[in-house]
Design a protein around this motif. Structure first.
Motif, PDB file in Angstrom:
ATOM      1  N   HIS A 125       0.389   5.148   0.475  1.00  0.00           N
ATOM      2  CA  HIS A 125      -0.345   6.125   0.902  1.00  0.00           C
ATOM      3  C   HIS A 125      -0.420   7.517   0.429  1.00  0.00           C
ATOM      4  N   ARG A 153      -4.962   5.644  -2.167  1.00  0.00           N
ATOM      5  CA  ARG A 153      -4.107   4.751  -1.604  1.00  0.00           C
ATOM      6  C   ARG A 153      -3.819   4.059  -3.209  1.00  0.00           C
ATOM      7  N   GLU A 189       0.689  -1.197   0.108  1.00  0.00           N
ATOM      8  CA  GLU A 189       0.003   0.051  -0.070  1.00  0.00           C
ATOM      9  C   GLU A 189       1.115   1.350   0.054  1.00  0.00           C
TER      10      GLU A 189
END
Length: 487
Positions: free
Chosen positions: A67, A112, A65
């Motif tokens: 961000h 994301r 991920e």
């Protein structure tokens, strides 16, 4: 057994169940994010890496991920992010951790980028070097050569893409070693993508892997060469001592350099660590350095030719063909004027070593690309898988079809006449490079052609695009054998 001791297994089982709990699914439902976090790569800007399950292939993968807390900053770079990830998804090299899929998850105030990568469970280069030193063992020169060759093959591939892909984060933490000796470098996240979310590196212990120009000028391929040189130095000495400091000092690096006994190895590493980026060699040129010479070119070319055509041979072809050999028979001879000829007999060949060598070639430990002329690698953008759309309803498989990245190593087929339908029934058995067996059946139509069938198998994700022509020729031979006239 006390009650406390009896409770321990139950607690462990409960922990295991919690770690395997599914927290989130990909929009298509194929990838399931688990609670268990993994440390695979230490990529700058990657805030979370979780273990995940590929429900189609039944293997573990990594859920990454990236961000963005500022939605405006994300929107400003959204198109660049899509372009770069579409390029990275089609990067396919045995020494690079595979990036399978990506998608964007945009909420009201944040965003994301989620991407799925191959999971390498064997551990990092740094972990391996620490274990080796702990066991009071020295670095094996052959292993060092193999590792350097594989890392350079990956960098040479990335740098020869059009436009070049800069890894930008090559350290002993982002290089992984599998149990069979195969090296993989972590997925490349280009600097253009990292820049919107660039953070201060908290890994002070890894700062010595980055050259003096890092952060002051745009990253070029020379950045990766410097990082590789530091990896090669660390592999040679097992550890660059930091004397308790969090950051490795220049003095510690100098001591490590001076400890190198092999002049060729020293020349090789020092060339990578030159302060002037313009004077550092390219990855392609480094592959030809004399210190890396281990296998004769002709032997390596022959092995790759054998592996590429193994689908035409039985699985135990080496064993079967060596059983009936007369070991005293002369295999090769050099005739010298005025002196006795030099002869090699089959008795001087270890067939077990030959089998092991072929297996290593098959696993990517001896890449061939370093013998090819340098040329731009054109990434197949047409095959790029579209990012997943979180708004779409879940479907059993991603749309339209996943691209098969594994190569076929063996092919078998049989054809039987179906008297009731008065048509041929084709059964095709494919063995992929990860030992997966894929069996396909089909009732042939009069209009079917070998090329058409092979193209359909590529389209539906059953075989790699590079295997299309090979399979078409294989099917054409089968059709000639069983039918007249051929399709």
């Amino acid at each position: 057994m006390s009650g406390a001791e009896a409770a321990l297994p139950a607690e462990k089982e409960e922990e295991s169940e919690e770690e395997s709990e599914v927290l989130e699914e990909s929009p298509c439902g194929r990838w399931q994010k688990r609670r268990e976090q993994v440390n695979q790569g230490n990529m700058p800007g990657i805030q979370s890496t979780f273990l995940a399950m590929d429900t189609e292939e039944g293997v573990e993968v990594v859920w990454n991920e990236l961000h963005f807390t500022d939605k405006k900053a994300f929107k400003a770079h959204e198109e660049k992010i899509k372009t770069m990830f579409e390029q990275l998804v089609v990067v396919d090299h045995p020494n690079i951790v595979k990036l399978h899929k990506y998608w964007l998850d945009v909420k009201d105030s944040k965003a994301r980028v989620i991407f799925i990568t191959e999971y390498v469970s064997s551990g990092s280069l740094k972990q391996f070097l620490k274990k080796t030193k702990k066991n009071h063992k020295a670095m094996n020169a052959r292993a060092w050569k193999r590792w350097c060759t594989q890392i350079l093959s990956a960098l040479s591939f990335l740098h020869s893409c059009d436009p070049p892909i800069i890894h930008g984060n090559l350290t002993s933490d982002t290089v992984f070693i599998q149990h069979n000796g195969l090296i993989k470098i972590g997925s490349a996240i280009p600097d253009d993508l990292r820049s919107p979310i660039r953070i201060e590196r908290d890994e002070q212990r890894n700062l010595h892997f980055f050259p003096p120009e890092y952060g002051h000028v745009a990253d070029g391929t020379a950045v990766d060469i410097f990082s590789f040189g530091m990896c090669a130095l660390e592999m040679a000495v097992l550890e660059i001592q930091s004397n308790g400091d969090s950051r490795v000092s220049e003095e510690a690096i100098a001591r490590a350099r001076h400890s190198l006994d092999d002049p060729n190895m020293r020349d090789f590493i020092l060339g990578c660590l030159l302060l002037n980026p313009d004077k550092r060699p390219t990855a392609h040129n480094l592959l030809f350095h004399q210190v890396l010479f281990e296998v004769h070119s002709l032997k390596l070319l022959a092995a790759h030719c054998f592996i590429n055509n193994q689908y035409l041979m039985p699985e135990n072809v080496v064993e079967e063909n060596t059983k009936g050999l007369d070991l005293n028979m002369v295999m090769a001879e050099i005739r010298l004027e005025g002196r006795p000829a030099v002869q090699w007999r089959y008795s001087e060949v270890s067939f077990l070593e030959l089998d092991k060598f072929l297996e290593d070639v098959r696993n990517g430990i001896y890449p061939l690309m370093n013998f090819a002329a340098t040329r731009p690698q054109l990434l197949p953008r047409a095959l790029s898988q579209p990012q997943e759309d979180p708004q779409k309803a879940k479907t059993p498989t991603p749309e339209p079809f996943d691209v098969e990245t594994r190569k076929v190593v063996q092919m078998q087929c049989s054809m039987e006449m179906n008297e009731e339908k008065a048509q041929w029934h084709l059964t095709l058995l494919l063995t992929l490079e990860d030992k997966l067996h894929r069996q396909l059946s089909y009732d042939l139509l009069p209009t079917d052609s070998s090329k058409g069938l092979a193209s359909e198998l590529v389209h539906y994700g059953f075989i790699h695009e590079d295997d299309c022509e090979m399979l078409a020729n294989f099917l054409e031979n089968a059709f000639h054998k069983h039918r007249s006239p051929p399709l």
